[in-house]
Design a protein around this motif. Sequence first.
Motif, PDB file in Angstrom:
ATOM      1  N   MET A   1       0.834  -1.048  -0.098  1.00 54.52           N
ATOM      2  CA  MET A   1      -0.067  -0.073  -0.155  1.00 54.52           C
ATOM      3  C   MET A   1       0.962   1.335   0.016  1.00 54.52           C
ATOM      4  O   MET A   1       1.751   1.449   0.918  1.00 54.52           O
ATOM      5  N   PRO A   2       0.794   2.133  -0.903  1.00 54.13           N
ATOM      6  CA  PRO A   2       1.610   3.409  -0.913  1.00 54.13           C
ATOM      7  C   PRO A   2       1.169   4.147   0.286  1.00 54.13           C
ATOM      8  O   PRO A   2       0.024   4.467   0.496  1.00 54.13           O
ATOM      9  N   SER A   3       2.323   4.917   0.630  1.00 51.64           N
ATOM     10  CA  SER A   3       2.291   5.850   1.627  1.00 51.64           C
ATOM     11  C   SER A   3       1.545   7.129   1.109  1.00 51.64           C
ATOM     12  O   SER A   3       1.616   7.552  -0.089  1.00 51.64           O
ATOM     13  N   ALA A   4       0.951   7.929   2.280  1.00 53.44           N
ATOM     14  CA  ALA A   4       0.283   9.394   1.701  1.00 53.44           C
ATOM     15  C   ALA A   4       1.352  10.106   0.760  1.00 53.44           C
ATOM     16  O   ALA A   4       0.976  10.752  -0.160  1.00 53.44           O
ATOM     17  N   ILE A   5       2.775  10.175   1.207  1.00 53.08           N
ATOM     18  CA  ILE A   5       3.639  11.046   0.509  1.00 53.08           C
ATOM     19  C   ILE A   5       3.815  10.300  -1.039  1.00 53.08           C
ATOM     20  O   ILE A   5       3.890  11.363  -1.908  1.00 53.08           O
ATOM     21  N   GLU A   6       3.920   8.809  -1.056  1.00 54.53           N
ATOM     22  CA  GLU A   6       3.908   8.222  -2.495  1.00 54.53           C
ATOM     23  C   GLU A   6       2.700   8.454  -3.294  1.00 54.53           C
ATOM     24  O   GLU A   6       2.750   8.968  -4.475  1.00 54.53           O
ATOM     25  N   SER A   7       1.500   8.711  -2.614  1.00 56.75           N
ATOM     26  CA  SER A   7       0.530   8.759  -3.583  1.00 56.75           C
ATOM     27  C   SER A   7       0.199  10.364  -4.024  1.00 56.75           C
ATOM     28  O   SER A   7      -0.450  10.552  -4.959  1.00 56.75           O
ATOM     29  N   THR A   8       0.840  11.409  -3.438  1.00 58.20           N
ATOM     30  CA  THR A   8       0.850  12.699  -3.884  1.00 58.20           C
ATOM     31  C   THR A   8       1.880  13.405  -4.246  1.00 58.20           C
ATOM     32  O   THR A   8       1.803  14.056  -4.810  1.00 58.20           O
ATOM     33  N   GLY A   9       2.994  12.564  -4.275  1.00 59.51           N
ATOM     34  CA  GLY A   9       4.257  12.850  -4.838  1.00 59.51           C
ATOM     35  C   GLY A   9       4.368  12.433  -6.359  1.00 59.51           C
ATOM     36  O   GLY A   9       3.494  11.817  -6.991  1.00 59.51           O
ATOM     37  N   LEU A  10       5.734  12.428  -6.861  1.00 57.93           N
ATOM     38  CA  LEU A  10       6.164  11.973  -7.979  1.00 57.93           C
ATOM     39  C   LEU A  10       5.903  10.475  -8.220  1.00 57.93           C
ATOM     40  O   LEU A  10       6.028   9.866  -7.167  1.00 57.93           O
ATOM     41  N   ARG A  11       5.356   9.910  -9.241  1.00 55.46           N
ATOM     42  CA  ARG A  11       4.988   8.916  -9.635  1.00 55.46           C
ATOM     43  C   ARG A  11       5.238   8.259 -11.162  1.00 55.46           C
ATOM     44  O   ARG A  11       5.112   9.347 -11.939  1.00 55.46           O
ATOM     45  N   PRO A  12       5.190   6.894 -11.272  1.00 60.62           N
ATOM     46  CA  PRO A  12       5.368   6.924 -12.890  1.00 60.62           C
ATOM     47  C   PRO A  12       4.333   7.345 -13.885  1.00 60.62           C
ATOM     48  O   PRO A  12       4.882   7.817 -14.872  1.00 60.62           O
ATOM     49  N   GLY A  13       3.383   7.499 -13.612  1.00 60.00           N
ATOM     50  CA  GLY A  13       2.181   8.220 -14.055  1.00 60.00           C
ATOM     51  C   GLY A  13       2.419   9.670 -14.337  1.00 60.00           C
ATOM     52  O   GLY A  13       1.867  10.191 -15.397  1.00 60.00           O
ATOM     53  N   HIS A  14       3.471  10.053 -13.858  1.00 65.93           N
ATOM     54  CA  HIS A  14       3.737  11.511 -14.352  1.00 65.93           C
ATOM     55  C   HIS A  14       4.746  11.544 -15.674  1.00 65.93           C
ATOM     56  O   HIS A  14       5.000  12.804 -16.243  1.00 65.93           O
ATOM     57  N   ALA A  15       5.136  10.342 -16.134  1.00 62.96           N
ATOM     58  CA  ALA A  15       5.915  10.208 -17.352  1.00 62.96           C
ATOM     59  C   ALA A  15       4.998  10.889 -18.315  1.00 62.96           C
ATOM     60  O   ALA A  15       3.846  10.471 -18.584  1.00 62.96           O
ATOM     61  N   GLY A  16       5.718  11.707 -19.071  1.00 67.02           N
ATOM     62  CA  GLY A  16       4.829  12.418 -20.291  1.00 67.02           C
ATOM     63  C   GLY A  16       4.345  13.877 -19.959  1.00 67.02           C
ATOM     64  O   GLY A  16       3.818  14.486 -20.925  1.00 67.02           O
ATOM     65  N   ARG A  17       4.403  14.212 -18.912  1.00 66.56           N
ATOM     66  CA  ARG A  17       4.004  15.608 -18.389  1.00 66.56           C
ATOM     67  C   ARG A  17       5.104  16.678 -18.931  1.00 66.56           C
ATOM     68  O   ARG A  17       6.095  16.264 -18.805  1.00 66.56           O
ATOM     69  N   ARG A  18       4.377  17.566 -19.490  1.00 68.21           N
ATOM     70  CA  ARG A  18       5.088  18.624 -20.470  1.00 68.21           C
ATOM     71  C   ARG A  18       4.787  19.904 -19.812  1.00 68.21           C
ATOM     72  O   ARG A  18       3.584  19.977 -19.388  1.00 68.21           O
ATOM     73  N   TYR A  19       5.784  20.849 -19.501  1.00 61.61           N
ATOM     74  CA  TYR A  19       5.614  21.955 -18.841  1.00 61.61           C
ATOM     75  C   TYR A  19       5.555  23.003 -20.066  1.00 61.61           C
ATOM     76  O   TYR A  19       6.273  22.910 -21.257  1.00 61.61           O
ATOM     77  N   PRO A  20       4.965  24.123 -19.553  1.00 61.25           N
ATOM     78  CA  PRO A  20       5.024  25.222 -20.790  1.00 61.25           C
ATOM     79  C   PRO A  20       6.545  25.649 -21.016  1.00 61.25           C
ATOM     80  O   PRO A  20       7.367  25.609 -20.038  1.00 61.25           O
ATOM     81  N   ALA A  21       6.690  26.046 -22.208  1.00 62.89           N
ATOM     82  CA  ALA A  21       7.994  26.774 -22.634  1.00 62.89           C
ATOM     83  C   ALA A  21       8.405  27.962 -21.714  1.00 62.89           C
ATOM     84  O   ALA A  21       7.498  28.887 -21.315  1.00 62.89           O
ATOM     85  N   THR A  22       9.595  28.394 -21.205  1.00 64.46           N
ATOM     86  CA  THR A  22      10.191  29.243 -20.709  1.00 64.46           C
ATOM     87  C   THR A  22       9.996  30.563 -21.811  1.00 64.46           C
ATOM     88  O   THR A  22       9.873  30.500 -23.133  1.00 64.46           O
ATOM     89  N   GLU A  23      10.436  31.714 -21.034  1.00 61.24           N
ATOM     90  CA  GLU A  23      10.290  32.774 -21.871  1.00 61.24           C
ATOM     91  C   GLU A  23      11.652  32.722 -22.878  1.00 61.24           C
ATOM     92  O   GLU A  23      12.465  32.206 -22.326  1.00 61.24           O
ATOM     93  N   PRO A  24      12.014  33.442 -23.963  1.00 60.75           N
ATOM     94  CA  PRO A  24      12.968  33.098 -24.523  1.00 60.75           C
ATOM     95  C   PRO A  24      14.400  33.806 -23.859  1.00 60.75           C
ATOM     96  O   PRO A  24      14.356  35.017 -23.144  1.00 60.75           O
ATOM     97  N   TYR A  25      15.382  33.029 -23.948  1.00 56.18           N
ATOM     98  CA  TYR A  25      16.447  33.368 -23.542  1.00 56.18           C
ATOM     99  C   TYR A  25      17.541  33.776 -24.981  1.00 56.18           C
ATOM    100  O   TYR A  25      17.523  33.386 -25.733  1.00 56.18           O
ATOM    101  N   VAL A  26      17.901  35.295 -24.848  1.00 62.08           N
ATOM    102  CA  VAL A  26      18.726  35.620 -26.100  1.00 62.08           C
ATOM    103  C   VAL A  26      20.188  35.205 -25.974  1.00 62.08           C
ATOM    104  O   VAL A  26      20.623  35.782 -24.879  1.00 62.08           O
ATOM    105  N   VAL A  27      20.845  34.477 -26.795  1.00 64.46           N
ATOM    106  CA  VAL A  27      22.150  34.173 -26.567  1.00 64.46           C
ATOM    107  C   VAL A  27      23.139  35.357 -27.044  1.00 64.46           C
ATOM    108  O   VAL A  27      22.613  36.021 -28.140  1.00 64.46           O
TER     109      VAL A  27
END
Length: 148
Positions: A1-27
Amino acid sequence: MPSAIESTGLRPGHAGRRYPATEPYVVSAAKIAEFATAIADQSPAYHGSDPIAPPTFAMVIAAQAWQRLFDDPELGLRLDHTIHTDQSFEWVRPLRVGDAVTATLTISSVRQRRGTDIIGLAVSLDTPAGEHLATASSTLWHTREDAS
């Protein structure tokens, strides 16, 4: 049985999560020169009137996307519990002075072993116009507070 921390934290089902692009960085030539000096690389390609950025310069930009991962309250990740264990780059072309570059992070894999999260990340570096420049792939090891 997963602990409360495991069930609300990172888990294998998060694979594929994509975050919005950052603001442009000018080189800039100054940033390229600073980075090349910091890594003690005097290659003429990184200095002069028309320099390109060293390949690992991409991490300056990718790190901005990593911040979104650590700021995600659902995952419960802590930077002080994290080791960056692996890094690779797939380049389409080098970064040049004047390039505006965004970074988009995707969690590519999550494995959990005895209180440790092994997290695969892929950061796509692109221009705001959609030109793909490179992919920075990393592996992070994160120890959970509930690790025994």
